[in-house]
Design a protein around this motif. Structure first.
Motif, PDB file in Angstrom:
ATOM      1  N   ASP B 337       0.824  -1.213   0.000  1.00  0.00           N
ATOM      2  CA  ASP B 337       0.000   0.000   0.000  1.00  0.00           C
ATOM      3  C   ASP B 337       0.856   1.260   0.000  1.00  0.00           C
ATOM      4  O   ASP B 337       0.634   2.173  -0.794  1.00  0.00           O
ATOM      5  N   VAL B 338       1.849   1.310   0.916  1.00  0.00           N
ATOM      6  CA  VAL B 338       2.619   2.555   1.011  1.00  0.00           C
ATOM      7  C   VAL B 338       3.497   2.750  -0.214  1.00  0.00           C
ATOM      8  O   VAL B 338       3.693   3.885  -0.662  1.00  0.00           O
ATOM      9  N   ILE B 339       3.999   1.650  -0.793  1.00  0.00           N
ATOM     10  CA  ILE B 339       4.837   1.811  -1.984  1.00  0.00           C
ATOM     11  C   ILE B 339       3.990   2.327  -3.152  1.00  0.00           C
ATOM     12  O   ILE B 339       4.407   3.196  -3.919  1.00  0.00           O
ATOM     13  N   ASN B 340       2.758   1.793  -3.226  1.00  0.00           N
ATOM     14  CA  ASN B 340       1.874   2.277  -4.290  1.00  0.00           C
ATOM     15  C   ASN B 340       1.471   3.726  -4.089  1.00  0.00           C
ATOM     16  O   ASN B 340       1.127   4.420  -5.043  1.00  0.00           O
ATOM     17  N   ALA B 341       1.510   4.193  -2.835  1.00  0.00           N
ATOM     18  CA  ALA B 341       1.091   5.568  -2.556  1.00  0.00           C
ATOM     19  C   ALA B 341       2.171   6.575  -2.924  1.00  0.00           C
ATOM     20  O   ALA B 341       1.912   7.769  -2.978  1.00  0.00           O
ATOM     21  N   VAL B 342       3.421   6.093  -3.183  1.00  0.00           N
ATOM     22  CA  VAL B 342       4.475   7.031  -3.584  1.00  0.00           C
ATOM     23  C   VAL B 342       4.136   7.556  -4.981  1.00  0.00           C
ATOM     24  O   VAL B 342       3.893   6.769  -5.893  1.00  0.00           O
ATOM     25  N   PRO B 343       4.109   8.878  -5.162  1.00  0.00           N
ATOM     26  CA  PRO B 343       3.660   9.440  -6.439  1.00  0.00           C
ATOM     27  C   PRO B 343       4.537   8.989  -7.598  1.00  0.00           C
ATOM     28  O   PRO B 343       5.753   8.845  -7.454  1.00  0.00           O
ATOM     29  N   GLY B 372       5.919   4.764   6.197  1.00  0.00           N
ATOM     30  CA  GLY B 372       4.867   3.757   6.077  1.00  0.00           C
ATOM     31  C   GLY B 372       5.390   2.362   6.338  1.00  0.00           C
ATOM     32  O   GLY B 372       4.738   1.548   7.000  1.00  0.00           O
ATOM     33  N   ILE B 373       6.602   2.093   5.834  1.00  0.00           N
ATOM     34  CA  ILE B 373       7.165   0.759   6.039  1.00  0.00           C
ATOM     35  C   ILE B 373       7.486   0.541   7.516  1.00  0.00           C
ATOM     36  O   ILE B 373       7.237  -0.525   8.074  1.00  0.00           O
ATOM     37  N   VAL B 374       8.024   1.596   8.140  1.00  0.00           N
ATOM     38  CA  VAL B 374       8.295   1.480   9.579  1.00  0.00           C
ATOM     39  C   VAL B 374       7.009   1.169  10.331  1.00  0.00           C
ATOM     40  O   VAL B 374       6.961   0.297  11.208  1.00  0.00           O
ATOM     41  N   SER B 375       5.922   1.860   9.967  1.00  0.00           N
ATOM     42  CA  SER B 375       4.684   1.616  10.702  1.00  0.00           C
ATOM     43  C   SER B 375       4.159   0.218  10.395  1.00  0.00           C
ATOM     44  O   SER B 375       3.584  -0.436  11.269  1.00  0.00           O
ATOM     45  N   ALA B 454      -0.630   6.668  13.624  1.00  0.00           N
ATOM     46  CA  ALA B 454      -0.411   8.108  13.491  1.00  0.00           C
ATOM     47  C   ALA B 454       0.566   8.383  12.353  1.00  0.00           C
ATOM     48  O   ALA B 454       0.360   9.307  11.552  1.00  0.00           O
ATOM     49  N   ILE B 455       1.621   7.557  12.271  1.00  0.00           N
ATOM     50  CA  ILE B 455       2.595   7.748  11.183  1.00  0.00           C
ATOM     51  C   ILE B 455       1.899   7.577   9.835  1.00  0.00           C
ATOM     52  O   ILE B 455       2.048   8.403   8.927  1.00  0.00           O
ATOM     53  N   VAL B 456       1.106   6.493   9.721  1.00  0.00           N
ATOM     54  CA  VAL B 456       0.437   6.235   8.451  1.00  0.00           C
ATOM     55  C   VAL B 456      -0.462   7.411   8.079  1.00  0.00           C
ATOM     56  O   VAL B 456      -0.474   7.870   6.934  1.00  0.00           O
ATOM     57  N   ARG B 457      -1.172   7.914   9.058  1.00  0.00           N
ATOM     58  CA  ARG B 457      -2.113   8.987   8.811  1.00  0.00           C
ATOM     59  C   ARG B 457      -1.395  10.233   8.287  1.00  0.00           C
ATOM     60  O   ARG B 457      -1.760  10.794   7.264  1.00  0.00           O
ATOM     61  N   ARG B 458      -0.347  10.608   9.011  1.00  0.00           N
ATOM     62  CA  ARG B 458       0.358  11.822   8.627  1.00  0.00           C
ATOM     63  C   ARG B 458       0.983  11.657   7.242  1.00  0.00           C
ATOM     64  O   ARG B 458       0.957  12.551   6.405  1.00  0.00           O
ATOM     65  N   TYR B 459       1.502  10.435   7.008  1.00  0.00           N
ATOM     66  CA  TYR B 459       2.183  10.138   5.771  1.00  0.00           C
ATOM     67  C   TYR B 459       1.214  10.234   4.592  1.00  0.00           C
ATOM     68  O   TYR B 459       1.530  10.771   3.544  1.00  0.00           O
ATOM     69  N   ARG B 460      -0.032   9.709   4.834  1.00  0.00           N
ATOM     70  CA  ARG B 460      -1.031   9.767   3.781  1.00  0.00           C
ATOM     71  C   ARG B 460      -1.356  11.203   3.414  1.00  0.00           C
ATOM     72  O   ARG B 460      -1.448  11.567   2.264  1.00  0.00           O
TER      73      ARG B 460
END
Lengths: 578, 464
Positions: B337-343, B372-375, B454-460
Motif C-alpha cells: 500500500d505505502v509503496i503504491n502511494a508514492v507518487p 509507512g514501512i516502519v509503521s 499516526a505515522i500512516v495517517r500523517r504520511y497519507r
C-alpha cells in the motif's frame, strides 16, 4: 542576446559523460547485475512464501486425508440369544445393555482359530475398538429378530490396527526357504531346523549390528575416559561390555538371540507363523504366533522366511498383532470405508470413535450469535459514522478507537470476556453464547471498517438525487445508499466471520476447552468449537489423534476457503464501478 | 418465561405497527383540510418503537435483578451457619437450583427444601412482576402512540430521532469495548499489585525487574509462605526473542515480496501471487501452531542433531519462524500500500536521471515510503507480540532467561493462557498475574498501534 554565447569560453567540463570506456562498460554491467540481483530477491521472497504455503498444505493433507477413511472387520458374528438377551423378552433396553464382548471374541476366534495362549487371545481382542459393538447393537435394537442368527457386521478396529492398515506399521518382505524345514511342534515354543543354511544372512545382520553397538559403546567409553579419570569404573564396565560383544560377533557360527530392537525374523510354515527368538544359520527357536496345521517337514519352496523390517519397539503394533492383522487381511475380512463417524459423533477419548460433530455444532451456534450481534451493530455504527456523525473531536476518538481495536491481540478480548461476561454478568462458562459475544466484539471493528468503505464507495450523487426529490436524510441513506453498499458490506461480513471461525485464543479464556462428549443443543450448553477442538487434539499423545487433528484442520480450511470464495464471488458479481 | 415475554412483545409491537398505520390511513381520509404530515408507515413505526423500547428495558433490567434477589432470598432461607464462605454458598445455591428444577440426586435436607421453595416462589413472583410491568408499559406506549396520530403529528421526525439514537448507541459499542478492556484488565492489575488481602503479591518493581517467573507456588492459599516469583523479565525476553526471529524472517520476505509485486510484477504474476499471500493471511493460527509443533520443530531439531547442536523440541526458533510466516502477508500488504502511494512523479524523476529500476527503488521509493514501512513493521511487531496459538503450541512453558534461539522460552501470551485455562479463583495472585500480563500486552500493543497509525495517517496526508 545572441552575442553573449560568443563570449563564453567553454571550459573543460569537470565531468564528462563517459559511456564507452572499459571502466564505464564495467560499471554499467555491474549496475545491471545489481538490477537482476534485486529482482531475483523479490522472486525468491515470493517463492519462499509460496513454498511454505505449499509445504503447509501438503503436510496437513498428507496427515489428515487418511483419517477420513476407516477400517472395519467384516466378520460373521453368531448372535447367541443367551448372551444378548438372556431374559428372552427382546426388549430394546436389555439388548442395549447386554455385554457384547463375548460375541466379538467368538467371532474373532472363529476367524483365526487355534489361538490358545492368554496373551495372544488378549492381543487378538485388542485389534477391535471398544466401540466395535455399536453397529451390531444398533442393528439388533432395530431388528430383534436377528438374535439367534449369524450375521455379517462391520466391527470397528482399534486406532492402532486402523493405522496399521493405513501403512503406519512395518514393511514386510519374505523369501522362499531353500532347504527342507522341520518344525518341532504346532503350538507354543518350537524349533524349526532346515537342511541348508537358510538363516545365515539374518545371523550375519545381527552380528553386524552387534559390532556397530560395540563400536558406539567403545567410542563413548573413550570419550568418558578422556574427560577425566573419575569414572574409571564405568569405563571399565563399558570396556567389558565391548569385549563381550566382540566375542559374540567375531564368532560367525554361534547362535544369537533376537530382541525387539532389531527387525523381526519369522518363519511361515505349514499354514502357521513362528517368530524367531533365537537363531543360528540352520535353524530358529521361536514362539508360534499363528498355529501350524501340522508338524510335518516342509519341502524347499513351500515355506518362507518373513521379515518385519520395522523393529517391534519402533511401532505401536506387536509382531503378534501384525500376524493377526495380516491373516485377517488375507482372509478378506478388512473393509475400508468412509469415516462417517468423524462427522456424526462428538469428542471421545478413543481416537477411532472421536468426531467433530460437537465442535461443528458449537461453532455454528457461536458464529450465529456473533453474526446476529455484529452484523446489525456493525452496519448501524458504520452508517452513523459515515453519514450522520458530526465531524468533531468525539467522532475522531471513535475512529481512532476502532482502528486500534482492530489491532488489539485477540487474547485480550478473551480476558475481557472472562472478567466482564463470566465474572461480572455471571454468564455460564464454556457457552456458545459467551463465545459468540466475545467474537462479536472481536470482529466488530473489521465489519465497521468494511461497511464504512462500502458506504464511502457509493457515489454522493445517488444520495443527492434522493435528497433533491424530497427524501429525508435517513430515507436517502436507508432507501438508496445502504442497499447499494450491501454487497460490499456482505463481503466484509463474510471475511469477518471467517476470521471469527479461525479464532482460538479468546475462546480458551472463557472455558471452551473442556472435554465435551455431548453435542450441544442450546446457546448456554457447554460446547467447544472447531479450532479449539484442533488445539485439544493436537495435545494428545496418540498418533491416531494427530491424524484426526489434521483431518479437523482440513474441514476447518475447507469452510474457510468456502467462505472466502463466497466473498470473492459476491465481490465479482456485484462489483460496480461508478 | 423469556419465551412468553418475547412472544408477547413481538405481538404487541406488530399490533402497534399495524393498528397505528391503519389508523393513520383512516385519519388521512378524513374530510378536514390538509394531508398527513408523515407517511402512515412512520406512524406505525413510531408506535412500535414506543412499545418495543420500554418492554426491552424492563426485561434487560429486571431479569438480572431478579436473579440476584432470588439468590439472596434462597440463601436467606438457608441457615447462615451452614453456608459460611463463598465456596459453600455457591455449592449450596447450585443444590437449591437443582432441587427447584427437580434434578437433585439424593435425599434433600429440610433446609434445602425450604430454600428451594423460597427460590421457586420468589422466582415466580418476580417473573410475573416483570411480565406485568413490561406489558403495562408496552400498552401505555401503544396508547401514547396510537392517540397521538394526527395530521399535524410529525411521526417521521420523531421516529428518525429514535433511529439516530440507536445508530449512535451502536457506534459507542466500540468505545464501550475499549473501556471494558481497560477497566477489566486495569482493575485486576491494580488488585494484583495493591490489594493487601492478597497473599504472595509482588511489588511493581519485583514484577518489572524480577528475573524469575514461578506463579505455580501461589496456587493454594495455604502455601502462601513458599517463595512465589512474579518476575516479568524472562517472559519479556522470551516474547522479544520470538518476535525478533519472526521479524527477521518476515521483514525481508514481506518487504521484497511487496517491492516485487508493486514494482516488477506483471498483472499475471500479481493475479497469481496475491491470492497466495491472502490464503496465507487467512490460515488460522491454530493450524500454523500445529504445523510448527509437529512438523517444523522436529525438522529443525533433526537438522540440529545432524550438525551436532542440541536443540530443544520447543525451541524459540521453530515458533519464531512459523510466526514470521504468519506475518509475511501482513507486512507485504501494508508495504505494498505505502509503496503504491508514492507518487509516480518521483519514479519518473529518477528514471529521467538515468537510474535503473532497482536504484530508483532503493534510493527514491524506499526512502519516500520509509515512514509507512516502519509503521507496517510496528504493526507486525505488535501482532507478533500478541499472537497466542502458535507459541502456545510450539513454544515452551518454562521461563528461561536466555537469548539463545535454540532453547525453549515462554511468552506473555503463553503464560496468560496457561494460568487462565482450567479452574481459577479470582482471589489468587496467580490468576491476577494473568491480568497484569494482559495489561502489559494491551498497553504495549496499543502504544505500537497508536504510533504506527499516526505515522500512516500523517504520511497519507503528505502525499494526498
Amino acid at each position: 542576446m545572441t552575442d553573449i554565447s560568443m563570449d563564453i569560453a567553454r571550459p573543460e567540463p569537470k565531468f564528462r559523460l563517459d559511456l564507452t570506456s572499459d571502466a564505464a562498460r564495467a560499471r554499467i554491467r555491474s549496475r545491471y547485475r545489481a538490477e537482476t540481483r534485486f529482482k531475483a530477491y523479490g522472486i525468491a521472497a515470493l517463492t519462499v512464501t509460496a513454498l511454505f504455503l505449499a509445504v503447509l498444505m501438503f503436510d496437513i493433507l498428507r496427515n489428515g486425508l487418511p483419517a477420513f477413511w476407516q477400517h472395519s472387520l467384516l466378520l460373521d458374528v453368531p448372535v447367541a440369544a443367551d448372551i444378548v438377551d438372556p431374559a428372552g423378552k427382546r426388549e430394546a433396553g436389555a439388548i442395549k445393555g447386554a455385554d457384547y464382548f463375548p460375541l466379538m471374541r467368538n467371532a474373532l476366534n472363529a476367524a483365526i482359530p487355534g489361538i490358545e495362549s492368554r496373551s495372544a487371545s488378549k492381543q487378538l481382542t485388542r485389534v477391535l475398538s471398544v466401540g466395535a459393538p455399536d453397529r451390531l447393537r444398533d442393528m439388533l435394537v432395530a431388528d430383534p429378530s436377528l438374535i439367534g442368527k449369524t450375521i455379517k457386521v462391520p466391527l470397528l478396529l482399534s486406532d492402532d490396527a486402523d493405522l496399521y492398515y493405513k501403512g503406519a506399521g512395518t514393511g514386510i518382505d519374505d523369501r522362499a526357504g531353500r532347504g527342507t524345514a522341520t518344525p518341532s511342534g504346532r503350538t507354543g515354543e518350537i524349533t524349526v531346523l532346515t537342511s541348508s543354511n537358510d538363516f545365515a544372512e539374518e545371523l550375519q545382520n545381527i552380528k553386524l549390528r552387534l559390532k556397530s553397538v560395540a563400536d558406539t559403546i567403545s567410542r563413548d567409553a573413550g570419550r568418558i575416559e578422556r574427560s577425566g579419570p573419575d569414572q574409571a569404573q564405568r569405563v571399565a564396565s563399558m570396556r567389558a561390555e565391548v569385549a563381550n560383544l566382540a566375542n559374540r560377533y567375531q564368532q560367525p557360527g554361534n547362535a544369537e538371540a533376537l530382541d525387539s530392537k532389531v527387525p523381526s525374523v519369522l518363519v511361515a510354515i505349514n499354514g502357521g507363523l513362528v517368530k524367531a527368538t533365537r537363531l543360528d544359520a540352520s535353524g530358529i527357536t521361536g514362539d508360534v504366533l499363528l498355529p501350524l496345521k501340522s508338524a510335518e517337514e516342509a519341502k524347499p519352496g513351500t515355506w518362507k522366511v518373513v521379515h518385519y523390517s520395522t523393529p517391534e519397539s519402533d511401532r505401536k503394533v506387536t509382531d503378534q498383532e501384525v500376524a493377526f492383522l495380516e491373516r485377517l487381511r488375507e482372509a478378506g475380512a478388512v473393509d475400508r470405508h468412509f469415516n462417517w463417524r468423524f462427522f456424526t459423533t462428538g469428542d471421545s477419548r478413543e481416537p477411532e470413535l472421536a468426531g467433530i460433530r460437537g465442535a461443528l455444532t458449537g461453532t455454528a451456534l457461536t458464529l450465529l450469535v456473533t453474526l446476529l450481534l455484529c452484523l446489525p451493530i456493525g452496519v448501524m455504527a458504520a452508517v452513523y459514522l459515515e453519514e450522520f456523525a458530526p465531524k468533531n473531536r468525539w467522532t475522531d476518538v471513535v475512529e481512532v478507537n476502532i482502528n486500534n481495536l482492530a489491532a488489539v491481540p485477540s487474547i485480550v478480548f478473551g480476558l475481557l470476556g472472562l472478567a466482564v461476561f463470566l465474572n461480572f454478568f455471571g454468564l455460564p462458562r464454556s457457552a456458545p453464547l459467551v463465545g459468540g459475544l466475545v467474537l462479536a466484539l472481536l470482529v466488530l471493528p473489521t465489519i465497521i471498517i468494511a461497511a464504512r468503505a462500502a458506504l464511502k464507495a457509493v457515489p454522493p450523487s445517488i444520495k443527492e438525487a434522493a435528497l433533491g426529490v424530497g427524501a429525508s436524510h435517513q430515507q436517502a441513506v436507508f432507501h438508496h445508499v445502504l442497499p447499494l453498499a450491501m454487497p460490499g458490506i456482505m463481503t466484509g461480513t463474510i471475511i469477518g466471520m471467517a476470521h471469527a471461525l479461525g479464532e482460538t485464543a479468546p475462546l480458551l479464556m472463557i472455558g471452551m476447552v473442556a472435554f465435551i462428549v455431548d453435542v450441544p443443543t442450546a446457546f448456554t450448553d457447554a460446547a467447544t468449537v472447531l479450532p479449539v477442538q484442533i488445539y485439544l487434539w493436537s495435545d494428545l499423545p496418540e498418533p491416531a489423534f494427530q491424524s484426526k487433528t489434521a483431518a479437523a484442520i482440513v474441514v476447518l480450511l475447507a469452510f474457510l476457503f468456502l467462505m472466502n470464495g463466497a466473498a470473492i464471488w459476491l465481490r465479482k458479481k456485484f462489483e460496480r464501478r461508478w | 418465561m423469556s419465551g412468553i415475554y418475547f412472544t408477547t412483545m413481538a405481538v404487541l409491537v406488530l399490533a402497534g405497527f399495524y393498528l397505528s398505520s391503519r389508523r393513520a390511513v383512516g385519519v388521512s381520509r378524513e374530510a378536514s383540510a390538509g394531508s398527513l404530515h408523515s407517511l402512515p408507515v412512520y406512524h406505525g413505526l413510531y408506535t412500535a418503537a414506543l412499545v418495543f423500547v420500554p418492554m426491552l428495558l424492563v426485561f434487560a433490567v429486571g431479569a438480572p435483578l431478579l436473579d440476584r434477589i432470588a439468590n439472596s432470598a434462597a440463601l436467606a432461607a438457608f441457615p447462615s451457619s451452614l453456608a459460611t464462605d463463598e465456596l459453600h454458598r455457591g455449592a449450596t445455591l447450585r443444590d437449591v437450583y437443582n432441587l427447584a428444577a427437580n434434578q437433585y440426586s439424593g435425599a434433600p435436607s429440610l433446609e434445602l427444601q425450604n430454600a428451594a421453595e423460597t427460590l421457586k416462589s420468589t422466582l415466580s413472583l418476580g417473573r410475573w412482576t416483570i411480565f406485568g410491568l413490561g406489558v403495562a408499559l408496552g400498552l401505555a406506549g401503544f396508547a401514547l402512540g396510537f392517540t397521538s396520530i394526527d395530521k399535524q403529528f410529525r411521526a417521521r421526525n420523531r421516529f428518525e430521532r429514535f433511529v439516530l439514537i440507536v445508530l449512535f448507541a451502536c457506534a459507542t459499542v466500540a468505545i464501550l469495548t475499549t473501556v471494558g478492556i481497560v477497566f477489566s484488565v486495569l482493575y485486576e492489575t491494580i488488585r494484583f499489585f495493591f490489594d493487601p488481602s492478597l497473599k504472595g503479591r509482588p511489588t511493581v518493581t519485583d514484577f518489572l525487574f524480577g528475573t524469575e517467573w514461578n506463579p505455580q507456588a501461589a496456587l493454594r492459599a495455604d502455601q502462601g509462605d513458599i517463595k512465589t516469583a512474579f518476575g516479568f523479565v524472562p517472559l519479556l525476553t522470551g516474547t522479544l526473542l520470538i518476535t525478533l526471529i519472526a521479524i527477521l524472517v518476515a521483514g525481508p520476505l514481506g518487504l521484497f515480496s511487496a517491492i516485487y509485486l508493486s514494482e516488477y510484477a506483471t498483472p499475471r504474476i500479481r493475479a497469481f501471487a496475491k491470492p497466495i499471500l491472502e490464503i496465507l493471511a487467512g490460515i488460522p493460527t491454530v493450524v500454523l501452531g500445529f504445523f510448527a509443533a509437529l512438523t517444523v520443530a522436529p525438522i529443525i531439531r533433526g537438522w540440529g542433531h545432524h550438525v551436532g547442536l542440541d536443540i530443544a523440541s520447543e525451541s524459540a526458533l521453530a515458533a519464531g519462524v512459523v510466526m514470521g510466516m504468519m506475518i509475511i502477508p501482513f507486512i507485504s500488504s501494508l508495504s505494498d500500500d505505502v509503496i503504491n502511494a508514492v507518487p509516480q512523479s518521483l519514479r519518473d524523476g529518477a528514471y529521467a536521471l538515468g537510474a535503473t529500476k532497482s536504484e530508483t527503488i532503493r534510493n527514491v521509493i524506499l526512502p519516500a515510503a520509509l515512514p509507512g514501512i516502519v509503521s507496517a513493521f510496528m504493526l507486525a511487531i505488535s501482532r507478533a507480540i500478541g499472537e497466542t496459538m502458535i507459541v502456545v503450541m510450539a513454544a515452551g512453558l518454562a521461563a528461561n532467561l536466555t537469548f539463545n534461539p535454540l532453547d525453549a522460552v515462554t511468552t506473555i501470551t503463553v503464560q496468560i493462557k496457561t494460568i487462565l485455562v482450567g479452574d481459577q479463583e479470582f482471589d489468587s495472585a496467580k490468576t491476577l498475574a494473568a491480568f497484569a500480563l494482559g495489561f502489559v500486552l494491551f498497553f504495549v500493543t496499543l502504544v505500537l498501534n497508536v504510533i504506527a497509525l499516526a505515522i500512516v495517517r500523517r504520511y497519507r496526508e503528505q502525499y494526498d
